[in-house]
Design an enzyme around this catalytic site. Structure first.
Site, PDB file in Angstrom:
ATOM      1  N   THR A  30      16.827  30.732  42.152  1.00 27.50           N
ATOM      2  CA  THR A  30      18.210  30.394  41.833  1.00 27.50           C
ATOM      3  C   THR A  30      18.399  28.885  41.929  1.00 27.50           C
ATOM      4  O   THR A  30      17.835  28.236  42.809  1.00 27.50           O
ATOM      5  CB  THR A  30      19.162  31.096  42.820  1.00 27.50           C
ATOM      6  OG1 THR A  30      19.033  32.516  42.657  1.00 27.50           O
ATOM      7  CG2 THR A  30      20.610  30.707  42.561  1.00 27.50           C
ATOM      8  N   SER A  32      19.403  24.872  39.817  1.00 26.19           N
ATOM      9  CA  SER A  32      19.259  24.069  38.611  1.00 26.19           C
ATOM     10  C   SER A  32      17.807  23.827  38.208  1.00 26.19           C
ATOM     11  O   SER A  32      17.525  23.587  37.024  1.00 26.19           O
ATOM     12  CB  SER A  32      19.971  22.725  38.799  1.00 26.19           C
ATOM     13  OG  SER A  32      19.466  22.034  39.935  1.00 26.19           O
ATOM     14  N   GLY A  86      13.525  27.042  43.641  1.00 25.03           N
ATOM     15  CA  GLY A  86      13.810  25.632  43.865  1.00 25.03           C
ATOM     16  C   GLY A  86      13.994  25.305  45.332  1.00 25.03           C
ATOM     17  O   GLY A  86      13.780  26.142  46.213  1.00 25.03           O
ATOM     18  N   GLU A 107      16.954  34.929  48.452  1.00 27.08           N
ATOM     19  CA  GLU A 107      15.787  34.084  48.192  1.00 27.08           C
ATOM     20  C   GLU A 107      14.720  34.283  49.262  1.00 27.08           C
ATOM     21  O   GLU A 107      13.528  34.351  48.963  1.00 27.08           O
ATOM     22  CB  GLU A 107      16.207  32.608  48.130  1.00 27.08           C
ATOM     23  CG  GLU A 107      16.979  32.255  46.871  1.00 27.08           C
ATOM     24  CD  GLU A 107      17.538  30.845  46.896  1.00 27.08           C
ATOM     25  OE1 GLU A 107      17.752  30.298  45.806  1.00 27.08           O
ATOM     26  OE2 GLU A 107      17.754  30.295  47.992  1.00 27.08           O
ATOM     27  N   LYS A 125      13.534  15.275  46.020  1.00 28.75           N
ATOM     28  CA  LYS A 125      13.692  16.292  47.066  1.00 28.75           C
ATOM     29  C   LYS A 125      12.550  16.253  48.074  1.00 28.75           C
ATOM     30  O   LYS A 125      12.603  16.932  49.096  1.00 28.75           O
ATOM     31  CB  LYS A 125      13.757  17.685  46.422  1.00 28.75           C
ATOM     32  CG  LYS A 125      14.843  17.864  45.359  1.00 28.75           C
ATOM     33  CD  LYS A 125      16.219  17.923  45.968  1.00 28.75           C
ATOM     34  CE  LYS A 125      17.297  18.120  44.909  1.00 28.75           C
ATOM     35  NZ  LYS A 125      17.208  19.416  44.224  1.00 28.75           N
TER      36      LYS A 125
END
Length: 227
Positions: A30, A32, A86, A107, A125
């Site tokens: 889940t 971007s 992600g 997740e 990140k």
């Protein structure tokens, strides 16, 4: 025109999809960056790739359906071959903070039951130590006020997540408290301390769960890190 961060996210997502093999059951993350992995997987399915997916959120399930990715469930399979998801932060030890999108509980369930967890993220990140990004903690609504107070004793600044002035509700009907810890030198210790508080369902700390990290860069290149 795509901005550079989008290029980096797209590169990471598409690179991770290359690890998928026919016949796999794949966790669909889940957020971007996971969006781009799902888009690539959808294109691969259209070209004849035979896989099944388990989505980590209602949003990802809807996207998968739109792209024609066959979905399954834990009622039909007990083990996933791979999970692609992600991250909000990835440390040099490949520990991860997730939950910015609010799907951390599902997740983590999907990641835990996967043979391999591939984390995808843009280069920004990747950090030496976790903690600049607030840690999402999913809590049940009952007694969230006392849960919130107890969180403060662990040395963080907790904030109840809201969306458009309303309390944010997860797909599981719970609340999220975002905890600003500053640097988290010992993620496992923090994770364990949080789980000692009744009312906390799950934390966004994924400690030594990632087998592979794919970093995307603004020039469209990628780097693959292995644990």
């Amino acid at each position: 025109m795509q901005d550079q961060i989008t290029i980096a996210k797209k590169a990471a997502g598409e690179k991770a999809a290359e690890f998928i093999r026919p016949g796999m059951v794949v966790g669909l993350g889940t957020g971007s960056t996971a969006y781009w992995a799902i888009q690539k997987i959808g294109a691969m399915v259209q070209q004849g790739l035979d896989i099944k997916g388990i989505a980590t959120s209602e949003a990802s399930a809807q996207l998968a359906k739109e792209l024609g990715i066959p979905l399954t469930s834990f009622a039909e399979t007990q083990r996933l071959d791979m999970d692609i998801d992600g991250a909000d932060e990835v440390s040099e030890r490949l520990d991860v903070i997730k939950g910015g999108g609010g799907a951390l509980l599902r997740e983590k369930i999907v990641a835990f039951h996967s043979k391999q967890l591939i984390i995808i993220a843009d280069e920004h990140k990747y950090v030496p130590t976790l903690g600049n990004f607030p840690l999402a903690v999913e809590v049940i609504p009952f007694g969230w006020e006392v849960t919130n107070s107890k969180l403060q004793t662990l040395g963080c600044v907790p904030t109840l997540r809201k969306k458009q002035q309303e309390i944010f509700i997860t797909d599981n009907g719970n609340y999220i408290i975002d905890c600003a810890f500053g640097k988290i030198e010992n993620p496992q210790q923090v994770h364990n301390a949080l789980h000692n508080i009744p009312g906390i369902v799950e934390t966004g700390l994924f400690v030594q769960m990632a087998h592979t990290v794919v970093l995307g860069y603004e020039d469209g290149s990628t780097k693959v890190l292995q644990r």
